[in-house]
Design a protein around this motif. Sequence first.
Motif, PDB file in Angstrom:
ATOM      1  N   GLY A  86      32.867  16.508 -12.150  1.00 18.14           N
ATOM      2  CA  GLY A  86      32.744  18.187 -12.828  1.00 18.14           C
ATOM      3  C   GLY A  86      32.537  18.093 -14.048  1.00 18.14           C
ATOM      4  N   GLU A  87      31.949  17.158 -15.021  1.00 21.35           N
ATOM      5  CA  GLU A  87      30.907  16.783 -15.928  1.00 21.35           C
ATOM      6  C   GLU A  87      29.645  16.254 -15.697  1.00 21.35           C
ATOM      7  OE1 GLU A  87      32.328  17.258 -19.928  1.00 21.35           O
ATOM      8  OE2 GLU A  87      34.105  17.437 -18.302  1.00 21.35           O
ATOM      9  N   VAL A  88      28.824  15.777 -14.918  1.00 20.13           N
ATOM     10  CA  VAL A  88      28.509  15.252 -14.013  1.00 20.13           C
ATOM     11  C   VAL A  88      27.624  17.123 -13.636  1.00 20.13           C
ATOM     12  CG1 VAL A  88      26.681  14.646 -12.549  1.00 20.13           C
ATOM     13  CG2 VAL A  88      28.686  13.092 -14.212  1.00 20.13           C
ATOM     14  N   HIS A  89      28.349  17.817 -12.731  1.00 15.62           N
ATOM     15  CA  HIS A  89      28.365  18.862 -12.100  1.00 15.62           C
ATOM     16  C   HIS A  89      28.348  19.841 -13.513  1.00 15.62           C
ATOM     17  CE1 HIS A  89      28.063  22.070  -9.648  1.00 15.62           C
ATOM     18  NE2 HIS A  89      28.737  23.023 -10.327  1.00 15.62           N
ATOM     19  N   ARG A  90      28.500  19.655 -14.278  1.00 14.58           N
ATOM     20  CA  ARG A  90      28.310  20.805 -15.596  1.00 14.58           C
ATOM     21  C   ARG A  90      27.281  20.636 -15.801  1.00 14.58           C
ATOM     22  NH1 ARG A  90      33.656  20.780 -15.448  1.00 14.58           N
ATOM     23  NH2 ARG A  90      34.381  19.369 -17.087  1.00 14.58           N
ATOM     24  N   SER A  91      27.021  19.475 -16.232  1.00  9.39           N
ATOM     25  CA  SER A  91      25.571  19.522 -16.756  1.00  9.39           C
ATOM     26  C   SER A  91      24.027  19.550 -16.389  1.00  9.39           C
ATOM     27  CB  SER A  91      25.449  17.855 -17.638  1.00  9.39           C
ATOM     28  OG  SER A  91      25.012  17.000 -16.289  1.00  9.39           O
ATOM     29  N   LEU A  92      23.763  19.668 -14.977  1.00 12.75           N
ATOM     30  CA  LEU A  92      23.299  19.712 -14.112  1.00 12.75           C
ATOM     31  C   LEU A  92      22.691  21.119 -13.946  1.00 12.75           C
ATOM     32  CD1 LEU A  92      23.594  17.682 -11.048  1.00 12.75           C
ATOM     33  CD2 LEU A  92      21.931  17.512 -12.473  1.00 12.75           C
ATOM     34  N   PRO A  93      21.506  21.499 -13.715  1.00 17.75           N
ATOM     35  CA  PRO A  93      21.090  23.251 -13.268  1.00 17.75           C
ATOM     36  C   PRO A  93      21.933  23.316 -12.147  1.00 17.75           C
ATOM     37  CG  PRO A  93      19.205  21.511 -12.930  1.00 17.75           C
ATOM     38  CD  PRO A  93      20.492  20.715 -13.782  1.00 17.75           C
ATOM     39  N   ALA A  94      22.150  24.723 -11.849  1.00 12.87           N
ATOM     40  CA  ALA A  94      22.567  25.515 -10.732  1.00 12.87           C
ATOM     41  C   ALA A  94      21.526  25.064  -9.411  1.00 12.87           C
ATOM     42  CB  ALA A  94      22.557  26.594 -10.782  1.00 12.87           C
ATOM     43  N   ASP A  95      19.927  25.055  -8.827  1.00 17.68           N
ATOM     44  CA  ASP A  95      19.194  24.515  -8.312  1.00 17.68           C
ATOM     45  C   ASP A  95      18.810  23.487  -8.426  1.00 17.68           C
ATOM     46  OD1 ASP A  95      17.728  24.529 -10.895  1.00 17.68           O
ATOM     47  OD2 ASP A  95      16.284  25.661 -10.140  1.00 17.68           O
ATOM     48  N   ALA A  96      20.191  22.584  -8.753  1.00 14.45           N
ATOM     49  CA  ALA A  96      19.239  21.299  -8.694  1.00 14.45           C
ATOM     50  C   ALA A  96      19.561  20.609  -7.381  1.00 14.45           C
ATOM     51  CB  ALA A  96      20.310  19.915  -9.615  1.00 14.45           C
ATOM     52  N   ASP A  97      18.627  19.510  -6.255  1.00 17.94           N
ATOM     53  CA  ASP A  97      18.815  19.242  -5.542  1.00 17.94           C
ATOM     54  C   ASP A  97      19.350  18.152  -5.432  1.00 17.94           C
ATOM     55  OD1 ASP A  97      17.175  17.030  -6.751  1.00 17.94           O
ATOM     56  OD2 ASP A  97      15.251  17.655  -4.906  1.00 17.94           O
ATOM     57  N   LEU A  98      19.769  17.489  -3.746  1.00 18.97           N
ATOM     58  CA  LEU A  98      20.777  16.131  -3.990  1.00 18.97           C
ATOM     59  C   LEU A  98      20.023  15.405  -3.637  1.00 18.97           C
ATOM     60  CD1 LEU A  98      23.145  15.697  -2.013  1.00 18.97           C
ATOM     61  CD2 LEU A  98      22.166  15.062   0.210  1.00 18.97           C
ATOM     62  N   ALA A  99      19.104  14.573  -4.156  1.00 17.20           N
ATOM     63  CA  ALA A  99      18.514  13.523  -5.012  1.00 17.20           C
ATOM     64  C   ALA A  99      18.547  13.873  -6.239  1.00 17.20           C
ATOM     65  CB  ALA A  99      17.179  13.077  -4.556  1.00 17.20           C
ATOM     66  N   ALA A 100      18.694  14.172  -7.366  1.00 14.58           N
ATOM     67  CA  ALA A 100      18.651  14.852  -8.214  1.00 14.58           C
ATOM     68  C   ALA A 100      20.665  14.248  -8.941  1.00 14.58           C
ATOM     69  CB  ALA A 100      18.418  15.980  -9.291  1.00 14.58           C
ATOM     70  N   ARG A 101      21.357  14.893  -8.013  1.00 15.38           N
ATOM     71  CA  ARG A 101      22.320  15.354  -8.371  1.00 15.38           C
ATOM     72  C   ARG A 101      23.365  13.731  -7.555  1.00 15.38           C
ATOM     73  NH1 ARG A 101      25.070  20.092  -8.856  1.00 15.38           N
ATOM     74  NH2 ARG A 101      23.094  21.512  -7.555  1.00 15.38           N
ATOM     75  N   LYS A 102      22.517  13.499  -7.168  1.00 14.98           N
ATOM     76  CA  LYS A 102      22.840  11.593  -6.701  1.00 14.98           C
ATOM     77  C   LYS A 102      22.398  10.552  -7.816  1.00 14.98           C
ATOM     78  CE  LYS A 102      22.354  11.109  -1.911  1.00 14.98           C
ATOM     79  NZ  LYS A 102      21.638  10.686  -0.318  1.00 14.98           N
ATOM     80  N   LYS A 103      21.682  11.077  -8.097  1.00 22.06           N
ATOM     81  CA  LYS A 103      20.902   9.675  -9.506  1.00 22.06           C
ATOM     82  C   LYS A 103      21.868  10.215 -10.663  1.00 22.06           C
ATOM     83  CE  LYS A 103      16.618   9.149 -12.383  1.00 22.06           C
ATOM     84  NZ  LYS A 103      14.883   9.958 -12.479  1.00 22.06           N
ATOM     85  N   ALA A 104      22.121  11.418 -11.059  1.00 19.94           N
ATOM     86  CA  ALA A 104      23.048  12.339 -12.191  1.00 19.94           C
ATOM     87  C   ALA A 104      24.216  11.196 -11.947  1.00 19.94           C
ATOM     88  CB  ALA A 104      23.312  13.789 -12.318  1.00 19.94           C
ATOM     89  N   LEU A 105      24.710  11.442 -10.267  1.00 27.94           N
ATOM     90  CA  LEU A 105      26.161  10.989 -10.889  1.00 27.94           C
ATOM     91  C   LEU A 105      25.898   9.013 -10.855  1.00 27.94           C
ATOM     92  CD1 LEU A 105      27.912  12.206  -7.044  1.00 27.94           C
ATOM     93  CD2 LEU A 105      27.869  12.446  -9.694  1.00 27.94           C
ATOM     94  N   ARG A 106      25.379   8.741 -10.475  1.00 25.25           N
ATOM     95  CA  ARG A 106      25.197   7.424 -10.382  1.00 25.25           C
ATOM     96  C   ARG A 106      24.870   6.654 -11.624  1.00 25.25           C
ATOM     97  NH1 ARG A 106      22.229   6.823  -6.156  1.00 25.25           N
ATOM     98  NH2 ARG A 106      20.203   7.202  -7.636  1.00 25.25           N
ATOM     99  N   ALA A 107      23.443   7.470 -12.532  1.00 23.88           N
ATOM    100  CA  ALA A 107      23.518   7.659 -14.049  1.00 23.88           C
ATOM    101  C   ALA A 107      25.110   7.322 -14.823  1.00 23.88           C
ATOM    102  CB  ALA A 107      22.798   8.184 -14.502  1.00 23.88           C
ATOM    103  N   ALA A 108      25.827   8.389 -14.404  1.00 24.72           N
ATOM    104  CA  ALA A 108      26.943   8.648 -15.471  1.00 24.72           C
ATOM    105  C   ALA A 108      28.367   7.691 -14.621  1.00 24.72           C
ATOM    106  CB  ALA A 108      28.120   9.851 -15.348  1.00 24.72           C
ATOM    107  N   ARG A 109      28.327   6.857 -13.607  1.00 19.48           N
ATOM    108  CA  ARG A 109      29.883   6.249 -13.486  1.00 19.48           C
ATOM    109  C   ARG A 109      29.983   5.734 -13.917  1.00 19.48           C
ATOM    110  NH1 ARG A 109      28.327   2.948  -7.563  1.00 19.48           N
ATOM    111  NH2 ARG A 109      26.586   2.083  -9.353  1.00 19.48           N
TER     112      ARG A 109
END
Length: 90
Positions: free
Chosen positions: A13-36
Amino acid sequence: MINWQATASHVIGEVHRSLPADADLAARKKALRAARPWEFASTSWGKKVWAKHSRKYLEKFGLPPLKAKVVEDHLSPLERMIAKAKAGEA
């Protein structure tokens, strides 16, 4: 004692709130890996929980869902052997 499910949901949820609304799938995956959190990378249970919650989140943004396992088509080793023998007879 860590509540695995709640922690994974909170961090994602924190990762989602920190990403821009138009973030693509690759950016979301990368952010999740970094925040794990470390616990989710170092234990088998943590890896399973993180994978489940990450997949659920990423499917909302274009990750194809996993195919459901078909149990009806499952044959035991003996049933496979019988089917193979019958196929050889024909």
